[in-house]
Design a protein around this motif. Structure first.
Motif: not given
Length: 736
Positions: A292-301
């Motif tokens: 739910g935070d989006g692909l950007g948040g996933l890739l950063d994390a």
């Protein structure tokens, strides 16, 4: 002393305030009007929630709560600028910035377990999403293009992309098992307190909301979206976009619908990357990484995970295997799925329609698009406009009519009041709405993960909405259409109420009708192509959609609209337009000291605010300030003093100088108050004599980085220095 409350908000509108507010306060003082600010920015709202953790000098009052109380009083006169309706990534970014500035704020608790974490989560959830508008909007919306703006748009039409009859652009929506199709609606007979309860298949009851006060005549709705149906639908649309060779895009409102739409967005991310979540779903969940935070948040994390490189490769493979994704910024690789708040339906859909039905693809080129809007409640209006453009070509801003809006929004009406009553079903069973006696008013069978929500619409705002529609129809002479569908549970009840309350008014000679949203949209489009105006009278969500859709097509932006909220207890709330491009404007200011933000909406709101104040306070000078500001704004438009689009032209600060100049000249030339004219004659002369010097000083700072001391909480001294760089202008203004 009479007061106007000017809100201190976020991003570009907030930065513009540092430049414009000194002009407003200086001119207002001549009419005995004091201009005060209240900080309702995202940063300010966060800080106000945690006084017990902060140093005395860091604490600030809860200005939003104060303004909410003021909005119920007849003396209210509030100018409300666009504010950040924070998605979770924005909220986390603001918290991090404030922590870096020395504020002892807790991190956002993803999975609160302790009482302290639960308390912090509850406070942050009060700030998240559209926390401001439901508090301030104690009245319904009257939004229209001012005559000066419409005339300017016709003589200086904005660019419109050509449409092709073989365009493949379309809207995809569920049409079944979604919020619209599952809706149930009731009218409350007497004042009561409801509860919302989940009853599991084994009979276990969990109270989801124990106290929901309602009033007699209030409309209460309950509905849900089947997550299984949603996932099937999304899988089908991803395959459809690839098969048709069009971009895949999803259009939600994860800011306003701050509980339901982030969950839906998460399902879109998972559906687009099925292999990724099959392989690494457990690891991502264990690390607290939410789709739910989006692909950007996933890739950063995932960089911090042992499987980080493999997960990034799986993402890359998913992008390669799927349809081409619509992009937010193709140069930076930011997709439609990167951040839930990047693509907001009410702004993104009209922008797509304006641009030939295209969005930007990963190759940096425009392309036809499949616009996925899962819930079918209002998706049809966008398909109606797309079909019309495919058949008849792009609209012509030089000849097209207008679609002003009267919107039902007071007291958190309809879906936009649902976030505290939205739940993700934890287990199979039923969700029930019960009255105070325990009787079940609404019930739905749900499966795990289904998204259930309820909303309220009080009777008093409905009565006021009907009255406002009749008032606007009478004042404008334009036909008014209530966009309501008798086959939808909530709308059927509203139609009955509308017909009842219309009988309370003199509607003789007025053309007031009721039509399904898609049909009402088709009629309105047919009329605007003939240059005719049609008032759209809508509920809260369609108010939001229509007040972006039609202005963006007519004017190129919704920021130039006059937005008046006649508060039900006699006060006035004056809103200044949309802030959708505000983040890019701030980035440009910091990079090259150039602010492209257009404050035109503030000029109109301020004139309406002075006019309201003049009537409330019998203040003749306030009326003169209103009338002269309107004339100055028309000159401003005719002289093309809005911010330019590139370095070396005047930006937001230069536009404020010219507005101040034209306003002073109008005040000097008016004949109703000789003393006021004399006072402004010397100011107007000094501004005109120093015009070139002031413009040169404003241009001289461009092209270099600007330090404002923070994105969510700039430092006042730094922001003032950046936004008021002309010593000559500052000195001349102070001379009044």
């Amino acid at each position: 002393m009479a007061k106007i409350i000017y809100t201190h908000t976020d991003e570009a509108p907030m930065l513009a305030t540092y430049s414009f507010l000194p002009i407003v306060a200086t001119y207002a003082k001549t009419a005995g009007v004091e201009v005060e600010t209240r900080d309702i920015s995202l940063a300010g709202r966060i800080i106000s929630q945690f006084p017990e953790r902060l140093l005395p000098e860091q604490r600030i009052d809860d200005a939003l709560a104060e303004l909410g109380e003021l909005a119920t009083k007849p003396e209210a006169n509030i100018i409300k600028l666009p504010n950040v309706s924070a998605s979770l990534p924005q909220l986390k970014a603001a918290i991090k910035e404030l922590q870096g500035k020395g504020y002892d704020l807790p991190d956002y608790p993803e999975n609160p377990q302790t009482a302290e974490d639960k308390d912090a989560r509850a406070k942050y959830d009060k700030v998240k999403g559209s926390a401001v508008n439901p508090v301030l909007r104690e009245g319904n919306s009257d939004r229209r293009a001012p005559g000066a703006v419409k005339n300017y748009a016709r003589s200086h039409p904005h660019s419109m992309g050509a449409w092709s009859s073989d365009s493949k652009t379309n809207v995809a929506t569920m049409g079944a098992h979604d919020f619209r199709s599952n809706e149930k609606s009731v009218v409350i007979e007497s004042d009561d307190t409801l509860s919302i309860v989940h009853v599991a298949t084994d009979g276990t009851e969990t109270v989801l909301k124990d106290s929901l006060p309602v009033l007699a005549g209030e409309v209460v709705d309950g509905t849900f979206m089947s997550v299984a149906a949603l996932r099937r639908f999304l899988t089908e649309q991803i395959a459809r976009a690839k098969s048709e060779g069009v971009l895949f895009s999803v259009h939600l409102k994860a800011t306003m619908m701050k509980v339901s739409d982030p969950i839906i967005f998460g399902h879109v991310v998972q559906s687009f990357f099925p292999t990724l979540f099959e392989q690494y779903g457990e690891q991502l969940a264990a690390a607290g990484i939410s789709p739910g935070d989006g692909l950007g948040g996933l890739l950063d994390a995932v960089s911090a995970l042992p499987e980080g490189d493999a997960i990034k490769q799986a993402v890359a493979q998913g992008i390669a295997d799927g349809p081409a994704l619509a992009m937010v910024d193709s140069d930076k690789g930011i997709t439609n799925l990167h951040v839930p708040s990047d693509v907001i339906v009410d702004a993104s859909m009209p922008a797509m329609i304006r641009t030939s039905g295209h969005m930007w693809g990963p190759d940096g080129q425009e392309a036809d698009t499949l616009a996925v809007i899962p819930d079918s409640s209002y998706a049809g209006i966008f398909q109606t406009v797309i079909d019309d453009c495919r058949a008849n070509g792009a609209f012509d801003p030089s000849t097209m009519g207008s679609v002003p809006n009267v919107g039902l929004m007071a007291k958190a009406a309809e879906e936009y009041g649902s976030h505290d009553k939205t739940f993700e079903a934890s287990a199979a069973g039923r969700i029930e709405v019960r009255n105070g006696a325990g009787a079940v008013l609404i019930e739905h069978d749900v499966e795990p993960g289904d998204i259930w929500r309820a909303c309220q619409t009080k009777d008093e705002p409905i009565r006021d909405w009907v009255k406002l529609a009749v008032t606007r129809a009478r004042a404008s002479g334009a036909p008014a259409i209530f966009w309501l569908d008798e086959s939808r549970a909530h709308d059927a009840i509203l139609i009955a109420k509308v017909n009842t309350y219309l009988a309370d008014h003199d509607t003789s000679g007025l053309d007031i009708t009721i039509a399904k949203p898609a049909d009402a949209c088709a009629t309105s489009i047919e009329r605007i192509r003939r240059g005719e105006d049609t008032i759209s009278v809508t509920g809260n969500v369609l108010r939001d959609y229509n007040t972006d859709l039609f202005p963006i097509l007519e004017l190129g932006t919704s920021a130039k609209m006059l937005s008046i909220v006649p508060l039900m207890n006699g006060g006035g709330l004056f809103e200044t337009g949309a802030g959708g491009s505000a983040p890019k404007h701030v980035q440009q200011l910091v990079k090259e000291n150039y602010l492209r933000w257009d404050s035109l909406g503030e000029f109109f709101a301020l004139a309406a605010s002075f006019e309201h104040l003049a009537a409330y306070d019998d203040n003749q000078r306030a009326k003169i300030l209103s009338d002269t500001l309107d004339r100055a704004t028309e000159t401003f438009l005719n002289e093309d003093r809005s911010p330019g689009r590139k370095l070396g032209t005047i930006d937001n600060r230069g536009s404020h100088f010219y507005l101040a100049l034209y306003w002073a000249e109008e005040l000097a030339e008016q004949t109703e108050d000789a003393e006021l004219a004399d006072a402004f004659a010397s100011l107007a002369g000094a501004l005109r004599d120093n015009e070139q010097k002031i413009v040169d000083e404003l241009l001289a700072v461009q092209g270099k980085p600007a330090d404002i001391g923070g994105y969510y909480e700039p430092e006042d001294e730094l922001a003032t220095a950046v936004m008021r760089p002309s010593a000559t202008f500052n000195e001349v203004l102070a001379s009044l």
